[in-house]
Design a protein around this motif. Structure first.
Motif, mmCIF file in Angstrom:
data_model
loop_
_atom_site.group_PDB
_atom_site.id
_atom_site.type_symbol
_atom_site.label_atom_id
_atom_site.label_comp_id
_atom_site.label_asym_id
_atom_site.label_seq_id
_atom_site.Cartn_x
_atom_site.Cartn_y
_atom_site.Cartn_z
ATOM 1 N N TRP A 45 34.662 16.062 40.707
ATOM 2 C CA TRP A 45 35.772 15.393 41.392
ATOM 3 C C TRP A 45 36.140 16.185 42.644
ATOM 4 C CZ3 TRP A 45 37.495 10.670 40.282
ATOM 5 C CH2 TRP A 45 37.335 10.163 38.979
ATOM 6 N N PHE A 46 36.463 15.454 43.714
ATOM 7 C CA PHE A 46 36.862 16.059 44.980
ATOM 8 C C PHE A 46 38.206 15.503 45.422
ATOM 9 C CE2 PHE A 46 33.026 18.288 46.270
ATOM 10 C CZ PHE A 46 32.098 17.724 45.424
ATOM 11 N N GLN A 47 38.931 16.316 46.145
ATOM 12 C CA GLN A 47 40.184 15.908 46.774
ATOM 13 C C GLN A 47 40.031 16.050 48.281
ATOM 14 O OE1 GLN A 47 43.358 18.878 47.063
ATOM 15 N NE2 GLN A 47 44.727 17.462 46.022
ATOM 16 N N GLN A 48 40.490 15.062 49.020
ATOM 17 C CA GLN A 48 40.523 15.180 50.474
ATOM 18 C C GLN A 48 41.934 14.875 50.947
ATOM 19 O OE1 GLN A 48 37.862 12.667 52.811
ATOM 20 N NE2 GLN A 48 37.727 14.250 54.387
ATOM 21 N N ARG A 49 42.644 15.920 51.337
ATOM 22 C CA ARG A 49 43.973 15.743 51.882
ATOM 23 C C ARG A 49 43.867 15.212 53.296
ATOM 24 N NH1 ARG A 49 45.878 21.601 49.677
ATOM 25 N NH2 ARG A 49 46.854 20.938 47.699
ATOM 26 N N PRO A 50 44.906 14.560 53.797
ATOM 27 C CA PRO A 50 44.861 14.012 55.162
ATOM 28 C C PRO A 50 44.501 15.082 56.185
ATOM 29 C CG PRO A 50 46.779 13.190 53.992
ATOM 30 C CD PRO A 50 46.162 14.225 53.102
ATOM 31 N N GLY A 51 43.498 14.771 56.995
ATOM 32 C CA GLY A 51 43.089 15.672 58.065
ATOM 33 C C GLY A 51 42.256 16.859 57.638
ATOM 34 N N SER A 100 38.876 18.643 55.210
ATOM 35 C CA SER A 100 37.567 18.402 54.596
ATOM 36 C C SER A 100 37.747 18.180 53.099
ATOM 37 C CB SER A 100 36.665 19.614 54.807
ATOM 38 O OG SER A 100 36.542 19.927 56.161
ATOM 39 N N PRO A 101 36.778 17.512 52.484
ATOM 40 C CA PRO A 101 36.844 17.389 51.012
ATOM 41 C C PRO A 101 36.783 18.767 50.360
ATOM 42 C CG PRO A 101 35.300 15.799 51.934
ATOM 43 C CD PRO A 101 35.678 16.743 53.046
ATOM 44 N N ARG A 102 37.392 18.859 49.199
ATOM 45 C CA ARG A 102 37.432 20.101 48.439
ATOM 46 C C ARG A 102 37.119 19.771 46.985
ATOM 47 N NH1 ARG A 102 43.315 22.006 46.321
ATOM 48 N NH2 ARG A 102 42.753 23.797 45.048
ATOM 49 N N ARG A 103 36.165 20.492 46.404
ATOM 50 C CA ARG A 103 35.858 20.228 44.991
ATOM 51 C C ARG A 103 36.992 20.733 44.108
ATOM 52 N NH1 ARG A 103 30.665 23.020 42.390
ATOM 53 N NH2 ARG A 103 32.223 24.658 42.059
ATOM 54 N N LEU A 104 37.400 19.893 43.138
ATOM 55 C CA LEU A 104 38.443 20.258 42.192
ATOM 56 C C LEU A 104 37.865 20.594 40.814
ATOM 57 C CD1 LEU A 104 41.113 17.425 42.684
ATOM 58 C CD2 LEU A 104 41.204 19.766 43.608
ATOM 59 N N ILE A 105 36.935 19.744 40.395
ATOM 60 C CA ILE A 105 36.392 19.786 39.041
ATOM 61 C C ILE A 105 34.871 19.720 39.135
ATOM 62 C CG2 ILE A 105 36.243 18.594 36.805
ATOM 63 C CD1 ILE A 105 39.048 19.445 37.160
ATOM 64 N N TYR A 106 34.158 20.555 38.382
ATOM 65 C CA TYR A 106 32.710 20.479 38.305
ATOM 66 C C TYR A 106 32.253 20.389 36.859
ATOM 67 C CZ TYR A 106 32.953 25.522 37.309
ATOM 68 O OH TYR A 106 33.233 26.746 36.775
ATOM 69 N N LYS A 107 31.064 19.827 36.662
ATOM 70 C CA LYS A 107 30.522 19.579 35.329
ATOM 71 C C LYS A 107 31.582 18.972 34.410
ATOM 72 C CE LYS A 107 26.792 22.987 35.202
ATOM 73 N NZ LYS A 107 26.230 24.139 34.446
ATOM 74 N N SER A 158 34.608 18.856 33.516
ATOM 75 C CA SER A 158 35.926 19.322 33.083
ATOM 76 C C SER A 158 36.288 20.732 33.519
ATOM 77 C CB SER A 158 35.997 19.240 31.547
ATOM 78 O OG SER A 158 34.993 20.056 30.977
ATOM 79 N N ASN A 159 35.487 21.356 34.366
ATOM 80 C CA ASN A 159 35.746 22.734 34.781
ATOM 81 C C ASN A 159 36.496 22.771 36.115
ATOM 82 O OD1 ASN A 159 33.953 24.429 32.774
ATOM 83 N ND2 ASN A 159 32.734 22.672 33.400
ATOM 84 N N ARG A 160 37.682 23.368 36.103
ATOM 85 C CA ARG A 160 38.464 23.453 37.332
ATOM 86 C C ARG A 160 37.921 24.549 38.252
ATOM 87 N NH1 ARG A 160 42.652 22.499 33.907
ATOM 88 N NH2 ARG A 160 42.891 24.740 33.554
ATOM 89 N N ASP A 161 37.866 24.273 39.533
ATOM 90 C CA ASP A 161 37.507 25.304 40.504
ATOM 91 C C ASP A 161 38.646 26.311 40.635
ATOM 92 O OD1 ASP A 161 35.430 23.105 41.886
ATOM 93 O OD2 ASP A 161 34.898 25.218 42.168
ATOM 94 N N LEU A 164 28.292 22.425 46.268
ATOM 95 C CA LEU A 164 29.530 21.947 46.899
ATOM 96 C C LEU A 164 30.737 22.790 46.505
ATOM 97 C CD1 LEU A 164 29.095 18.097 46.921
ATOM 98 C CD2 LEU A 164 28.163 19.840 48.423
ATOM 99 N N THR A 165 30.458 24.070 46.155
ATOM 100 C CA THR A 165 31.536 25.013 45.859
ATOM 101 C C THR A 165 32.462 25.101 47.063
ATOM 102 O OG1 THR A 165 29.877 26.266 44.618
ATOM 103 C CG2 THR A 165 31.978 27.360 45.060
ATOM 104 N N PRO A 166 33.754 25.099 46.827
ATOM 105 C CA PRO A 166 34.678 25.230 47.965
ATOM 106 C C PRO A 166 34.555 26.605 48.634
ATOM 107 C CG PRO A 166 35.841 24.551 45.958
ATOM 108 C CD PRO A 166 34.462 24.936 45.550
ATOM 109 N N PRO A 167 34.823 26.723 49.932
ATOM 110 C CA PRO A 167 35.216 25.647 50.845
ATOM 111 C C PRO A 167 34.010 25.017 51.550
ATOM 112 C CG PRO A 167 35.402 27.711 51.988
ATOM 113 C CD PRO A 167 34.874 28.049 50.600
ATOM 114 N N TRP A 168 34.257 23.879 52.181
ATOM 115 C CA TRP A 168 33.281 23.324 53.097
ATOM 116 C C TRP A 168 33.696 23.742 54.504
ATOM 117 C CZ3 TRP A 168 32.063 17.494 51.871
ATOM 118 C CH2 TRP A 168 31.750 17.361 50.516
ATOM 119 N N GLY A 169 32.842 23.444 55.469
ATOM 120 C CA GLY A 169 33.245 23.614 56.848
ATOM 121 C C GLY A 169 34.219 22.522 57.266
#
Lengths: 112, 115
Positions: free
Chosen positions: A40-46, A48-55, A57-60, B101-106
């Motif tokens: 799962w990724f989150q992209q806040r306004p303005g 870049s996307p940021r990964r939140l969850i991988y595999k 259920s694992n939180r970044d 896709l580990t944070p952060p991206w550019g």
């Protein structure tokens, strides 16, 4: 290609209330190595996307514990236990099991 | 602090070429698979290409195969994307990222293909 379908596409939530986003894949995301490469990724306004969850259920690192991921096979869910103002943005699911890796169309979360 | 900084985007006519660069710091670049992704209003997020640590394996999205070439220079901790025969539908913000896709991206670099 594996199609990732998110629902809903838009979500208006009251501050402090829970939110849930679903993602369904057109094929099982269980890899031959036994892992399920679903993120799962989150992209806040303005931003870049940021990964939140991988595999699934694992939180970044740095992701608040109000975010949780669950699911298996072809059906997955992202839950926010209590929505905060900083959670506004677009959320994307993504599968990394099959090439090409594919994303969902995004779910826009806003505050009611 | 991990940083990825893309550059090289711009306005180009259909059929033209651009070379994107991504300068990396804060992690051991040579030990990671790396990727290019793009985001456009019409197609959303797409994974464009990735490259193995030593450059011996590369994978491409079908729609860019034969037109785009991913490469890297481990001595310079830099990732590249050579884009030839550009089409209007290649218009997007292009991001580099570690392959998982580990944070952060550019922050991304905007490529606009238009006559």
């Amino acid at each position: 290609d594996v199609v990732m379908s998110q629902s809903p596409l838009s979500l208006a939530v009251t501050l402090g209330q829970p939110a849930s986003i679903s993602c369904r894949s057109s094929q099982s995301l269980v890899h031959s190595d036994g892992s399920t490469y679903f993120n799962w990724f989150q992209q806040r306004p303005g931003q870049s996307p940021r990964r939140l969850i991988y595999k699934v259920s694992n939180r970044d690192s740095g992701v608040p514990d109000r975010f949780s991921g669950s699911g298996s096979g072809t059906d997955f869910t992202l839950k926010i236990s209590r929505v905060e103002a900083e959670d506004v943005g677009v959320y994307y699911c993504m599968q990394g099991t099959h090439w090409p890796r594919t994303f969902g169309q995004g779910t826009k979360v806003e505050i009611k | 602090e991990v940083q990825l900084v893309e550059s090289g985007g711009g306005l180009v006519q259909p059929g033209g070429s651009l070379r994107l660069s991504c300068a990396v710091s804060g992690f051991t670049f040579r030990t990671y698979w790396m990727s290019w992704l793009r985001q456009s209003p019409g197609k959303g997020l797409e994974w464009v290409a990735n490259i193995k640590q030593d450059g011996t394996e590369k994978n491409y999205l079908d729609s860019v195969k034969g037109r785009f070439t991913i490469s890297r220079d481990n001595a310079k901790s830099s990732l590249y994307l050579q884009m030839d025969s550009l089409r209007v539908e290649d218009t997007a913000i292009y991001y580099c990222a570690r392959d998982a896709l580990t944070p952060p991206w550019g922050q991304g670099t905007l490529v606009t293909v238009s006559s």
